[in-house]
Design an enzyme around this catalytic site. Structure first.
Site, PDB file in Angstrom:
ATOM      1  CE1 TYR A 146      -3.117   2.775   0.688  1.00  0.00           C
ATOM      2  CE2 TYR A 146      -2.735   3.427   2.181  1.00  0.00           C
ATOM      3  CZ  TYR A 146      -3.568   3.406   1.241  1.00  0.00           C
ATOM      4  OH  TYR A 146      -4.225   4.252   1.806  1.00  0.00           O
ATOM      5  CG  ASP A 241       5.840   3.256   0.918  1.00  0.00           C
ATOM      6  OD1 ASP A 241       5.972   4.531   2.340  1.00  0.00           O
ATOM      7  OD2 ASP A 241       4.366   3.308   0.809  1.00  0.00           O
ATOM      8  CE  LYS A 274       0.954   4.497   8.556  1.00  0.00           C
ATOM      9  NZ  LYS A 274       0.897   3.826   7.144  1.00  0.00           N
TER      10      LYS A 274
END
Ligand SMILES: *Cc1c(COP(=O)(O)O)cnc(C)c1O
Length: 436
Positions: A146, A241, A274
């Site tokens: 994702y 990512d 995050k």
């Protein structure tokens, strides 16, 4: 009918009247596992309290950012000070430089970084940069990874490598995903075929190095090495990512883990989010100077944001990174996560439940499968009903794990030895029921 005395239920009913599905991000609605989402009242350290005042040991930690636990005093103080100085200016601040310097200090593949507000935005901008820098259109992503909800990334594999993928969301036109190739994770042969077919048209290969959106699946070192070699050979950029793994699996992020196995290994572009925001809306993407100088205002690749580098968010992220950079932080965090994972494995084995688990730094995953899966299709072979029984068994006992079998888990520095023991003991009870 008498009104429910469960405040979570009452709030959920009320939420559903004004917010689609009652939530602002789909997984929170508990659709996969059934039952009522817990509405959080407050949190401290490794725990949060729901709307009924029930306490949970939190293994989600806002899906990763809360690596210090909730309400860490140094972070709270930094945020409080920042708030008194102003919420947002739309003009540069010294703190943005400090955060950029702190990030670059720990991730040597990045020479420059641009701050944004969400992982989605960072991933989307990284792809635009890769396309702008290479002058090419096609991108590779992997099934089960994702990268946020940008249109071109909401895609699943078509019937073959020569065919396009399909959008996974309504509202995404076929034309928008026509440049996205979707491959199987850890499949070297498919990777080689894709480069043989499309190598000259590929702007980038984007990958979660340790995939946390199909629970916890590592890209093998040989697979990663092949990704690196093929990108270099064909002039495509390797985009890591690390929104989830960045400053979560190690201070140098997942790329430092691969650099141990593959000498000199570095990605070209890194996407972060995050942890670097410590729980505030903050994300980033960066890489070598020559590539990053393609960004506006220096270069032709446009990207902007009203709240980018927000002074409160940067204060929160900076205080968080300074805490986790202290000597021994990751050794202690890794040891905790390892204790949890080993304890769960032992408990499952003693109850005769097929189980496998893995971890790196403060991130872990476990499967009701005898062996660790290597790709999305294998992850999804988990029996959903059994996972749901495990999830609700733990939830009843005050242990909060992700409400979907394809999500990773997170341990924070605030989790105590007792928290871990209580968790393992609760899991043992649930395993007993699962076997029966
Ligand atoms: C969470 C996540 C994103 C998206 O970040 P948001 O801040 O939710 O937009 C992108 N990539 C990975 C690997 C993630 O885990």
């Amino acid at each position: 009918m008498t009104p429910s005395t469960d405040r979570n239920e009452t709030l959920f009913e009320r939420a559903k009247r004004v917010i689609p599905g009652g939530v602002n991000s789909p997984v929170r609605a508990f659709r996969a596992v059934g039952g009522t989402p817990r509405f959080v009242q407050r949190a401290q350290g490794a725990h949060f309290w729901d709307a009924n005042g029930k306490r949970y040991i939190d293994y989600i930690g806002s899906w990763g950012p809360m690596i210090l636990g909730h309400g860490h005093p140094a972070v709270v103080e930094a945020v409080q000070r920042a708030v008194t100085e102003g919420f947002s200016f739309g003009a540069p601040t010294e703190r943005e430089i400090e955060l950029a310097e702190e990030i670059l200090r720990h991730v040597p593949s990045m020479e420059m970084v641009r701050l944004v507000s969400s992982g989605t935005e960072a991933g989307m901008s990284a792809i635009r940069l890769a396309r702008g820098a290479t002058g090419r259109s096609k991108i590779i992503k992997f099934e089960g990874c994702y990268h946020g909800h940008a249109d071109a990334l909401l895609v699943k594999a078509g019937s073959g490598l020569a065919t396009n993928g399909y959008p996974t969301s309504a509202g995404v036109p076929d034309e928008v995903v026509q440049h996205t190739l979707v491959l199987e994770y850890n499949n070297v042969q498919q990777l080689e075929e894709a480069f043989a077919l499309h190598g000259k048209e590929l702007a980038c290969l984007m990958i979660e190095p340790i995939a946390g959106n199909m629970n916890f699946v590592r890209a093998s070192a040989p697979f990663m090495q092949r990704c690196r070699e093929l990108c270099t050979q064909h002039g495509a950029l390797l985009v890591f990512d690390e929104v989830m793994t960045g400053f979560r699996v190690a201070m140098g992020s997942a790329q430092s883990v691969y650099a141990q196995a593959i000498p000199g290994f570095q990605p070209d572009i890194t996407v972060l989010g995050k942890v670097i925001g410590g729980g505030m809306p903050l994300a980033a993407f960066g890489g070598p100077r020559a590539i990053m100088e393609q960004m506006a205002p220096l270069g032709p690749v446009y990207q902007a944001g009203t709240l980018s580098g927000n002074p409160v968010a940067t204060a929160c992220g900076l205080a968080t990174l300074r805490e986790i950079a202290k000597p021994g932080f990751f050794d202690a965090l890794s040891a905790k996560t390892r204790t949890l994972v080993d304890g769960l494995k032992k408990a499952a084995a003693s109850e005769g439940v097929a189980f496998s688990a893995d971890c790196e730094g403060g991130m872990f995953g476990f499967f009701l499968l005898p062996q660790l899966p290597q790709n999305y299709a294998t992850v999804m072979k988990t029996e959903g009903a059994r996972f749901n029984q495990l999830f609700h068994g733990l939830l009843d006992r005050g242990i909060y794990i992700a409400p979907a079998l394809y999500e990773a888990g997170f341990v924070s520095a605030a989790h105590s030895a007792e928290d871990l023991e209580v968790t393992i003991a609760a899991a043992q009870h649930v395993f007993k029921a699962l076997r029966g």
